[in-house]
Scaffold this motif. Sequence first.
Motif, short mmCIF file in Angstrom:
data_model
loop_
_atom_site.label_atom_id
_atom_site.label_comp_id
_atom_site.label_asym_id
_atom_site.label_seq_id
_atom_site.Cartn_x
_atom_site.Cartn_y
_atom_site.Cartn_z
N PRO A 181 0.90 -1.04 -0.11
CA PRO A 181 0.05 0.20 0.04
C PRO A 181 0.81 1.45 0.02
N LEU A 277 -5.90 9.24 1.96
CA LEU A 277 -4.66 8.62 2.33
C LEU A 277 -4.65 8.63 3.91
N LEU A 280 -7.04 6.29 5.43
CA LEU A 280 -6.41 5.01 5.39
C LEU A 280 -5.30 4.74 6.37
N ALA A 283 -6.60 4.29 9.78
CA ALA A 283 -7.35 3.02 10.07
C ALA A 283 -6.40 1.90 10.18
N ALA A 284 -5.28 2.12 9.51
CA ALA A 284 -4.20 1.02 9.66
C ALA A 284 -3.47 1.07 10.92
#
Length: 480
Positions: A181, A277, A280, A283-284
Motif C-alpha cells: 500500500p 490517504l 487509510l 485506519a491502519a
Amino acid sequence: MPWSEAVTPVRMRRVAVVVPRAALRDALVRIAEEGCVELDREEEAAPGAAAVRLRRLRGRSATGGPESAATAVLSSAAPDLDRLELHEDAALLAGEAQLEERAEGAVQQGEVAALAGWCPAAEVPRVAGRLAAAGGALLPLPAPRGTDPPTLLRRGRAASFSPLVTTYGTPAYADVDPSWPAGLAYVAMFGIMFGDVGHGALLVLGAAALRLGWPRRLAGLGRWWPFLGGAGVASMVAGAAYGEFFGPTGLLPVLWLSPLESPARLLAAAVVFGAGLLALAHAAGAVNRVRERGWGPALYAASGCAGLLFYLGLALAAGGLVLHRQPPALVGAALAVSGLALMAFGLLRATGGGGAGLAETVVRLFDVVVRTGTNTLSFARLAAFGLTHAALADLVWRGTTGLAGRGAAGVVGAALLFVIGTAVTFGLEALVAGVQALRLEFYELFSRLFEAEGRPFRPWHVPPAEPADPATKVIPCSPG
C-alpha cells in the motif's frame, strides 16, 4: 496468498535446536547454510580461538600486509586454525569465528547441547529435516513473555516496495506490513506531481533498462526498477488526465483538467486525495494499536481508534459544510468531539490527572488538532509541484515553437532547446517529486502507522566453503 497474509509480516516460531554435543558443529554448519534461523547469542562472550587469529590477521593487513577482508565461509569439517592463519585464509577464519560465537551460546547438559532462536514457521519443517540428518531436532518453544518476535517482511512482488518501509523503520511484529500500500501511494503521489505522458514513458524505459541490468555500472540499483516503473506508469496516467505530452503541447486531449488552466480544482483534488490517504493511514494505525496493545489502550490512542474517529468525523463535517449539507456536518462534528473526548480520557489517565495532567492533556489535544489540519493541507504540495512541472514544460515548449519558425538556424536552436530544456525539467522535477512524495509518505502517513518499532529478523547465514552443486544449492530465506 490470502489478503490477510499479504499485509502481515512472516509468522515466526520460537524454536530450540537440540543436538548431541559431538554433532554441535555439524548442526551449526547446516543451520548457517540454510540461513533461516536467528540464534540467540551471548552479548559479552569472550572471543574464541578463531576470532583471536582473525584479529591478528586483520591487524597485519592494516599495517601493510595482504588484504584479509573476505566473505565468511564455513567448511563441513573443523579446520586447523593455525594453518588458516598461516595461509591468511580470512574467509574461513571469519566463518569459524561466527560459529564459535553461536556455539558459546549453547546450553550443554551431559551429552546434549541446545540453542534457542527464531525461525519462520513455514521453514521449520525444512530446517528440522536438515538437523535430523545430523542427529538433532528443531523443537517449538513458547514465545518468551514480554519479548516480541523479530520482523521479517514477506518476499514476492510487494517486496520491491519494502525498502520504502524499512528506510523509515521496522514494523513491529504485530503490525500490518504496509509495503505494497505504501508503494502504491508513493507512485500515485509522484505521478500527480510529475504528470506527463512523455516524461513518464522515459521513466518506464529507464525501469526496463534497470530490470535488464543495463547499464552495468548501475546494476546494483536493479531492485529499484518497480519504483521507477510504477512512477512512470502513474505519471503517464496523470499526464493523460492533464493532456500533457512533454508539456501542454496540445498533442493530447485534456481528459480531466489542465493544471495551468484549473489550478484551484487541482489543489482541491490534491487535498481530498491526501485526506483519503490519511484516513487509510489512521485506519491502519488503529489496527496496529489493537494488535500491539489490545482494545483498551488502542481505544484512547491518538494514533488508534480515537484518532481515527476524530479524523473521520472532521472529514465528514468538512464535507458537509462544503456541500452545504447540515446533517452530515452535525454527525461529523459529533464524531470528531467523541474522538477528542476519548483521547482526552486516555491522556488524563496516562498522566495521572491533577492540574499538571490536565494542562498536558490540553496542550497535546491542541497539538493533535493543529497537526491534523496541517498534515491534510500538506498534500496541497501535490498540486503545487504538479503545476510547477506543467509550467516549466510549457516554458520549454513555447520557446521551442518560437524558435522553430525562424529558419534553419531556428530549427536547430529549437531542437537544442527542446532536448536541453526537457532534460533539465525532467531531472529537476523528477528529483523534486521523488523527495516530496517521500516526505509525505514519512511524515504524514507513516507517523500514523508506526508507534512501536520492531526488531528486524537477522538469520545467521554463512555459505559453505566448497562450491555448491547447482542442483542442491540452498537459498537462504533472508540475507544474513
